[in-house]
Design an enzyme around this catalytic site. Structure first.
Site, mmCIF file in Angstrom:
data_model
loop_
_atom_site.group_PDB
_atom_site.id
_atom_site.type_symbol
_atom_site.label_atom_id
_atom_site.label_comp_id
_atom_site.label_asym_id
_atom_site.label_seq_id
_atom_site.Cartn_x
_atom_site.Cartn_y
_atom_site.Cartn_z
ATOM 1 N N ASP A 67 7.596 -22.990 84.727
ATOM 2 C CA ASP A 67 6.376 -23.125 85.518
ATOM 3 C C ASP A 67 5.255 -22.369 84.808
ATOM 4 O OD1 ASP A 67 7.771 -20.771 86.020
ATOM 5 O OD2 ASP A 67 8.065 -21.201 88.128
ATOM 6 N N CYS A 92 4.370 -13.598 89.560
ATOM 7 C CA CYS A 92 5.701 -14.152 89.789
ATOM 8 C C CYS A 92 6.447 -14.367 88.478
ATOM 9 C CB CYS A 92 5.606 -15.461 90.563
ATOM 10 S SG CYS A 92 7.130 -15.892 91.441
ATOM 11 N N HIS A 94 5.514 -16.050 85.686
ATOM 12 C CA HIS A 94 5.408 -17.309 84.963
ATOM 13 C C HIS A 94 4.930 -17.114 83.529
ATOM 14 C CE1 HIS A 94 5.081 -19.792 88.971
ATOM 15 N NE2 HIS A 94 6.092 -18.937 88.961
ATOM 16 N N GLU A 126 3.628 -22.626 92.442
ATOM 17 C CA GLU A 126 3.277 -21.803 93.605
ATOM 18 C C GLU A 126 2.587 -22.625 94.688
ATOM 19 O OE1 GLU A 126 4.315 -18.908 94.044
ATOM 20 O OE2 GLU A 126 4.855 -18.178 92.048
ATOM 21 N N HIS A 152 14.400 -17.642 86.464
ATOM 22 C CA HIS A 152 13.350 -16.933 87.195
ATOM 23 C C HIS A 152 13.582 -15.441 87.024
ATOM 24 C CE1 HIS A 152 10.359 -15.844 90.117
ATOM 25 N NE2 HIS A 152 10.122 -17.107 90.392
ATOM 26 N N HIS A 345 5.443 -11.282 93.468
ATOM 27 C CA HIS A 345 4.230 -11.484 94.258
ATOM 28 C C HIS A 345 3.557 -10.153 94.624
ATOM 29 C CE1 HIS A 345 5.035 -15.909 95.564
ATOM 30 N NE2 HIS A 345 5.609 -15.638 94.396
#
Length: 375
Positions: A67, A92, A94, A126, A152, A345
């Site tokens: 992402d 996050c 990315h 997102e 992730h 976040h």
């Protein structure tokens, strides 16, 4: 400086929201076009990229997805490479995800394997959600992979740790927006109004009964109302109110049940408070479900490296639109330990950059194994 660290820091400074990743796309494209182009094919899709690397004797196509978007958060890390975009941050991970994908891509440009590889730089994870429309696009349909993988970052795990499990990893998620409209008026004459602040508060309380009284106690689900807005000043009864929240469930069936109960409760509020209500479920993400056979193969391959600690984790209530890709294509997602004091976040998220090389090592090892063996 390690070139990949520079890439990560460059990307960290230019976070952009979903389908606004113009600088990010240009940066990625510039880097990929700097590599030898004899086996590379590139397609643009909106603000994302799809990059194919032709194999030597292809029998299948192996996909790797990252992402690329950021979050509407004001960064508070005080890092020298902090976000240059006001109220935008890669909170996050990315920027890590993209850097790892570029590292893996670079390795296979220089070290070809038998099978074709497809690197998917997906926008809008997102929100509002890029995976599902990207998967359905003509570009992806032409180059549909046989397997697909992603990772992730996980702030809670130390560097060197890979955490995953067979089956369900991430929950089904849905946004929730409810707008209430009644009749406002003077605070001294409440009997002439329909107070939407009271209606909103009543609805929030009722929503919390859905989980406790409608979801199997052995199942798991969450409804969180994170924001309420309504009214103008202290002596006017509110004509309008808005609730914003999220729904998380561990099964698609529970998501349907929760949304059905929300619909029913909101209709009750309309009747009880003589008001109008509009529900918007916004973006809904399908669960991330790791293919069992592929996951076992991945664990067996990666676990041979004594420097990598592979652990089995439990499913999480986090959401990821990569679930739409796994719904159609066998594959998996795993957590990558990055050892950050602050979590996803959070405005102070600061992952350990040593995890980048760990992830590239893991993915190049596994893709090499899988890409040199027939299905």
């Amino acid at each position: 400086m390690n070139p990949l660290i520079k890439i990560r820091r460059d990307l960290h400074q230019i976070p952009e929201l979903g389908f606004q990743e113009f600088k990010t796309q240009a940066y990625l494209l510039d880097y990929i076009q700097s590599l030898p182009q004899d086996r590379i094919l590139i397609k643009k899709w909106k603000t994302g990229l799809i990059v194919k690397i032709n194999g030597l004797k292809p029998a299948k196509t192996i996909g790797y997805r990252t992402d690329i978007d950021g979050l509407p958060i004001e960064e508070d890390t005080e890092l020298p490479f902090s976000s240059a975009h006001e109220a935008r941050m890669h909170a996050c991970g990315h920027d890590f995800h993209m850097t790892i994908a570029l590292g893996v891509l670079t390795h296979f440009v220089r070290n070809p394997i038998n099978d074709d590889l497809l690197f998917i730089f997906q926008p809008a994870e997102e929100g509002p959600g890029g995976a599902e429309p990207m998967l359905k696009s003509e570009e992806m349909q032409e180059w549909m992979p046989d397997f697909i993988f992603a990772l992730h970052i996980a702030p809670e795990y130390p560097v060197g740790t890979i955490a995953l499990k067979e089956g369900l990893l991430f929950a089904n998620t849905s946004e929730l927006f409810i707008d209430l409209k009644g009749k406002g008026g003077h605070a001294a004459r409440p009997h002439e109004t329909n107070d939407m602040v009271i209606a909103a508060c009543t609805l929030v309380t009722q929503l919390q009964t859905i989980i406790s009284r409608n979801v199997d106690p052995l199942d798991s689900a969450v409804i969180t109302v994170g924001k309420i807005s309504g009214g103008t000043v202290q002596n006017i009864i509110a004509e309008k109110a808005r609730l914003e929240g999220t729904i998380r469930t561990l099964s698609p069936e529970s998501m349907k049940k929760v949304r059905h109960r929300i619909d029913a409760l909101v209709k009750g509020i309309e009747t009880g408070f003589e008001c109008e209500a509009v529900i918007d479920y916004g973006s809904m993400y399908h669960q991330v479900y790791n293919t069992e056979t592929v996951t076992r193969e991945f664990i067996n391959c990666v676990d041979q490296d004594p420097e990598i600690n592979v652990i089995e984790c439990t499913e999480a209530m986090t959401g990821e639109d990569f679930g739409y890709m796994l719904k159609e294509i066998p594959g998996l997602m795993f957590w990558l330990g990055v050892d950050s004091t602050f979590g996803l976040h959070h405005a102070k998220l600061n992952p350990n950059e040593a995890a980048i090389d760990v992830a590239i090592k893991v993915m190049t090892r596994y893709i090499t194994f899988k890409g040199n063996h027939s299905i």
